[in-house]
Design a protein around this motif. Structure first.
Motif, PDB file in Angstrom:
ATOM      1  N   SER A  22      21.529  12.118  43.534  1.00 40.60           N
ATOM      2  CA  SER A  22      20.590  12.193  44.647  1.00 40.60           C
ATOM      3  C   SER A  22      19.164  12.412  44.163  1.00 40.60           C
ATOM      4  O   SER A  22      18.224  12.109  44.863  1.00 40.60           O
ATOM      5  CB  SER A  22      21.000  13.290  45.628  1.00 40.60           C
ATOM      6  N   GLN A  23      18.984  12.952  42.950  1.00 39.48           N
ATOM      7  CA  GLN A  23      17.645  13.198  42.433  1.00 39.48           C
ATOM      8  C   GLN A  23      17.074  11.987  41.696  1.00 39.48           C
ATOM      9  O   GLN A  23      15.928  11.995  41.310  1.00 39.48           O
ATOM     10  CB  GLN A  23      17.657  14.403  41.495  1.00 39.48           C
ATOM     11  N   GLU A  24      17.863  10.962  41.488  1.00 37.72           N
ATOM     12  CA  GLU A  24      17.395   9.825  40.703  1.00 37.72           C
ATOM     13  C   GLU A  24      16.391   8.955  41.443  1.00 37.72           C
ATOM     14  O   GLU A  24      15.479   8.443  40.847  1.00 37.72           O
ATOM     15  CB  GLU A  24      18.580   8.978  40.249  1.00 37.72           C
ATOM     16  N   THR A  25      16.573   8.773  42.731  1.00 43.09           N
ATOM     17  CA  THR A  25      15.672   7.923  43.500  1.00 43.09           C
ATOM     18  C   THR A  25      15.031   8.728  44.608  1.00 43.09           C
ATOM     19  O   THR A  25      15.713   9.380  45.380  1.00 43.09           O
ATOM     20  CB  THR A  25      16.434   6.729  44.101  1.00 43.09           C
ATOM     21  N   ILE A  26      13.724   8.670  44.674  1.00 43.98           N
ATOM     22  CA  ILE A  26      12.975   9.403  45.687  1.00 43.98           C
ATOM     23  C   ILE A  26      12.226   8.395  46.541  1.00 43.98           C
ATOM     24  O   ILE A  26      11.566   7.497  46.019  1.00 43.98           O
ATOM     25  CB  ILE A  26      11.967  10.364  45.028  1.00 43.98           C
ATOM     26  N   GLU A  27      12.335   8.553  47.835  1.00 44.95           N
ATOM     27  CA  GLU A  27      11.555   7.708  48.734  1.00 44.95           C
ATOM     28  C   GLU A  27      10.082   8.101  48.608  1.00 44.95           C
ATOM     29  O   GLU A  27       9.751   9.279  48.554  1.00 44.95           O
ATOM     30  CB  GLU A  27      12.013   7.895  50.184  1.00 44.95           C
ATOM     31  N   ILE A  28       9.229   7.119  48.564  1.00 46.91           N
ATOM     32  CA  ILE A  28       7.797   7.384  48.445  1.00 46.91           C
ATOM     33  C   ILE A  28       7.106   7.060  49.765  1.00 46.91           C
ATOM     34  O   ILE A  28       7.668   6.404  50.625  1.00 46.91           O
ATOM     35  CB  ILE A  28       7.174   6.577  47.288  1.00 46.91           C
ATOM     36  N   LYS A  29       5.875   7.544  49.880  1.00 46.47           N
ATOM     37  CA  LYS A  29       5.098   7.268  51.082  1.00 46.47           C
ATOM     38  C   LYS A  29       4.798   5.775  51.169  1.00 46.47           C
ATOM     39  O   LYS A  29       4.613   5.114  50.155  1.00 46.47           O
ATOM     40  CB  LYS A  29       3.781   8.035  51.059  1.00 46.47           C
ATOM     41  N   LYS A  30       4.734   5.307  52.364  1.00 51.40           N
ATOM     42  CA  LYS A  30       4.367   3.916  52.622  1.00 51.40           C
ATOM     43  C   LYS A  30       3.017   3.911  53.342  1.00 51.40           C
ATOM     44  O   LYS A  30       2.715   4.802  54.125  1.00 51.40           O
ATOM     45  CB  LYS A  30       5.415   3.225  53.500  1.00 51.40           C
ATOM     46  N   PRO A  31       2.212   2.879  53.110  1.00 52.62           N
ATOM     47  CA  PRO A  31       0.915   2.824  53.793  1.00 52.62           C
ATOM     48  C   PRO A  31       1.073   2.472  55.273  1.00 52.62           C
ATOM     49  O   PRO A  31       2.078   1.907  55.691  1.00 52.62           O
ATOM     50  CB  PRO A  31       0.176   1.716  53.050  1.00 52.62           C
ATOM     51  N   ASP A 122       3.604   0.099  36.134  1.00 53.53           N
ATOM     52  CA  ASP A 122       4.345  -1.105  36.466  1.00 53.53           C
ATOM     53  C   ASP A 122       5.791  -0.694  36.727  1.00 53.53           C
ATOM     54  O   ASP A 122       6.414  -0.072  35.861  1.00 53.53           O
ATOM     55  CB  ASP A 122       4.259  -2.081  35.289  1.00 53.53           C
ATOM     56  N   PRO A 123       6.369  -1.016  37.893  1.00 53.04           N
ATOM     57  CA  PRO A 123       7.743  -0.605  38.178  1.00 53.04           C
ATOM     58  C   PRO A 123       8.781  -1.253  37.267  1.00 53.04           C
ATOM     59  O   PRO A 123       9.926  -0.813  37.229  1.00 53.04           O
ATOM     60  CB  PRO A 123       7.952  -1.045  39.633  1.00 53.04           C
ATOM     61  N   ASN A 124       8.380  -2.259  36.496  1.00 58.28           N
ATOM     62  CA  ASN A 124       9.306  -2.898  35.560  1.00 58.28           C
ATOM     63  C   ASN A 124       9.365  -2.184  34.207  1.00 58.28           C
ATOM     64  O   ASN A 124      10.130  -2.578  33.339  1.00 58.28           O
ATOM     65  CB  ASN A 124       8.919  -4.369  35.354  1.00 58.28           C
ATOM     66  N   VAL A 125       8.559  -1.145  34.043  1.00 59.78           N
ATOM     67  CA  VAL A 125       8.554  -0.365  32.802  1.00 59.78           C
ATOM     68  C   VAL A 125       9.309   0.937  33.064  1.00 59.78           C
ATOM     69  O   VAL A 125       8.893   1.746  33.902  1.00 59.78           O
ATOM     70  CB  VAL A 125       7.104  -0.086  32.336  1.00 59.78           C
ATOM     71  N   ALA A 126      10.431   1.125  32.351  1.00 58.33           N
ATOM     72  CA  ALA A 126      11.312   2.275  32.604  1.00 58.33           C
ATOM     73  C   ALA A 126      10.578   3.605  32.482  1.00 58.33           C
ATOM     74  O   ALA A 126      10.753   4.491  33.318  1.00 58.33           O
ATOM     75  CB  ALA A 126      12.505   2.237  31.652  1.00 58.33           C
ATOM     76  N   ASN A 127       9.744   3.762  31.472  1.00 56.52           N
ATOM     77  CA  ASN A 127       9.029   5.021  31.294  1.00 56.52           C
ATOM     78  C   ASN A 127       8.080   5.300  32.460  1.00 56.52           C
ATOM     79  O   ASN A 127       7.889   6.444  32.850  1.00 56.52           O
ATOM     80  CB  ASN A 127       8.270   5.010  29.965  1.00 56.52           C
ATOM     81  N   ALA A 176      -8.691  -1.520  32.449  1.00 61.11           N
ATOM     82  CA  ALA A 176      -7.293  -1.865  32.756  1.00 61.11           C
ATOM     83  C   ALA A 176      -7.217  -2.628  34.079  1.00 61.11           C
ATOM     84  O   ALA A 176      -8.147  -2.599  34.886  1.00 61.11           O
ATOM     85  CB  ALA A 176      -6.456  -0.597  32.831  1.00 61.11           C
ATOM     86  N   ARG A 177      -6.094  -3.291  34.293  1.00 59.31           N
ATOM     87  CA  ARG A 177      -5.859  -4.080  35.520  1.00 59.31           C
ATOM     88  C   ARG A 177      -4.605  -3.594  36.221  1.00 59.31           C
ATOM     89  O   ARG A 177      -3.587  -3.326  35.584  1.00 59.31           O
ATOM     90  CB  ARG A 177      -5.683  -5.546  35.182  1.00 59.31           C
ATOM     91  N   LEU A 178      -4.701  -3.501  37.525  1.00 61.48           N
ATOM     92  CA  LEU A 178      -3.551  -3.205  38.381  1.00 61.48           C
ATOM     93  C   LEU A 178      -3.356  -4.430  39.261  1.00 61.48           C
ATOM     94  O   LEU A 178      -4.159  -4.710  40.148  1.00 61.48           O
ATOM     95  CB  LEU A 178      -3.804  -1.958  39.232  1.00 61.48           C
ATOM     96  N   ASN A 179      -2.313  -5.191  38.967  1.00 62.93           N
ATOM     97  CA  ASN A 179      -2.056  -6.452  39.658  1.00 62.93           C
ATOM     98  C   ASN A 179      -1.224  -6.243  40.924  1.00 62.93           C
ATOM     99  O   ASN A 179      -0.487  -5.263  41.033  1.00 62.93           O
ATOM    100  CB  ASN A 179      -1.352  -7.424  38.715  1.00 62.93           C
ATOM    101  N   PRO A 180      -1.309  -7.173  41.866  1.00 62.58           N
ATOM    102  CA  PRO A 180      -0.599  -7.025  43.143  1.00 62.58           C
ATOM    103  C   PRO A 180       0.913  -6.823  43.003  1.00 62.58           C
ATOM    104  O   PRO A 180       1.519  -6.113  43.791  1.00 62.58           O
ATOM    105  CB  PRO A 180      -0.883  -8.337  43.878  1.00 62.58           C
ATOM    106  N   ASN A 181       1.508  -7.423  41.969  1.00 60.45           N
ATOM    107  CA  ASN A 181       2.962  -7.324  41.807  1.00 60.45           C
ATOM    108  C   ASN A 181       3.411  -5.997  41.186  1.00 60.45           C
ATOM    109  O   ASN A 181       4.605  -5.765  41.028  1.00 60.45           O
ATOM    110  CB  ASN A 181       3.487  -8.490  40.965  1.00 60.45           C
ATOM    111  N   MET A 182       2.490  -5.105  40.871  1.00 58.44           N
ATOM    112  CA  MET A 182       2.831  -3.825  40.249  1.00 58.44           C
ATOM    113  C   MET A 182       3.032  -2.737  41.307  1.00 58.44           C
ATOM    114  O   MET A 182       2.625  -1.594  41.120  1.00 58.44           O
ATOM    115  CB  MET A 182       1.749  -3.441  39.237  1.00 58.44           C
ATOM    116  N   ASN A 183       3.688  -3.094  42.385  1.00 52.60           N
ATOM    117  CA  ASN A 183       3.887  -2.131  43.475  1.00 52.60           C
ATOM    118  C   ASN A 183       5.268  -1.500  43.382  1.00 52.60           C
ATOM    119  O   ASN A 183       6.208  -2.095  42.865  1.00 52.60           O
ATOM    120  CB  ASN A 183       3.663  -2.794  44.836  1.00 52.60           C
ATOM    121  N   PHE A 184       5.372  -0.277  43.887  1.00 52.78           N
ATOM    122  CA  PHE A 184       6.607   0.504  43.816  1.00 52.78           C
ATOM    123  C   PHE A 184       7.276   0.577  45.179  1.00 52.78           C
ATOM    124  O   PHE A 184       6.607   0.750  46.193  1.00 52.78           O
ATOM    125  CB  PHE A 184       6.300   1.934  43.344  1.00 52.78           C
ATOM    126  N   GLU A 185       8.604   0.493  45.156  1.00 52.94           N
ATOM    127  CA  GLU A 185       9.413   0.670  46.371  1.00 52.94           C
ATOM    128  C   GLU A 185       9.904   2.100  46.477  1.00 52.94           C
ATOM    129  O   GLU A 185      10.144   2.610  47.559  1.00 52.94           O
ATOM    130  CB  GLU A 185      10.616  -0.286  46.354  1.00 52.94           C
TER     131      GLU A 185
END
Length: 190
Positions: A22-31, A122-127, A176-185
């Motif tokens: 249950s601690q592995e995934t946390i819901e985050i705020k949405k805009p 980037d959500p694709n980077v595990a760290n 640095a760049r923050l691209n549109p596809n670097m969003n977190f669910e």
């Protein structure tokens, strides 16, 4: 007697596993519909005495201390996020509507005081997922003090934007760049 012990061990194992899971995934705020949301996080205690000032171009967003985070809801599109300490660091962000992004406001070695380094996650980077999870589970959300954000930051903003223009003119690779596809669910441990 052995079957009762085994049952006890099984129940204990299941409870421990379910708590860990249950601690592995946390819901985050949405805009808010049509907006973008950015988490500014500082998941470690490194340089805990130093607070970093965070900006969206010419708007002071607030100060961030160690093991804390805050969120910033804004219009989608291009933004220049930057932070200051002994140095300044910049991120050009291209944000999409209804998406959530993460920037680590990380301390770095400085000459006299800790410097700041902005790291778009980037959500694709595990760290990145692990540190975002850590920021939310072990950190504390900061609510920005309206008195502080109302304080005059015009000199800091002027110097910060001048430095940014210098970096752009010299075609620096430090921005640095923050691209549109670097969003977190969500904030995921894995």
């Amino acid at each position: 007697m052995k079957s009762i012990q085994r049952l006890g061990i099984l129940i204990f194992t299941l409870l421990a596993f379910s708590k860990t899971f249950s601690q592995e995934t946390i819901e985050i705020k949405k805009p808010t519909e049509g907006k973008s949301l950015v988490y500014f996080i500082r998941p470690t205690a490194v340089a805990f005495l130093v607070n970093f000032k965070v900006f969206d171009k010419d708007t002071f967003l607030g100060t961030l201390s160690s093991k804390k985070y805050f969120t910033y809801e804004c219009e989608p599109g291009e933004h220049l996020f930057w932070a200051t300490s002994e140095n300044r660091d910049y991120v050009i962000a291209n944000l999409e509507a209804n998406k959530t992004y993460v920037i680590n406001v990380s301390p770095q070695m400085g000459a006299f005081v800790a410097g700041v380094n902005l790291i778009p996650y980037d959500p694709n980077v595990a760290n990145h997922k692990k540190l975002f999870n850590k920021a939310l589970t072990k950190g504390k959300e900061m609510v920005q003090d309206e008195k502080e954000t109302a304080n005059d930051q015009s000199e800091t903003i002027q110097k910060g934007l001048e430095k940014y223009e210098e970096l752009v003119a010299s075609e620096s690779t430090k921005i640095a760049r923050l691209n549109p596809n670097m969003n977190f669910e969500n904030a995921n441990k894995e």
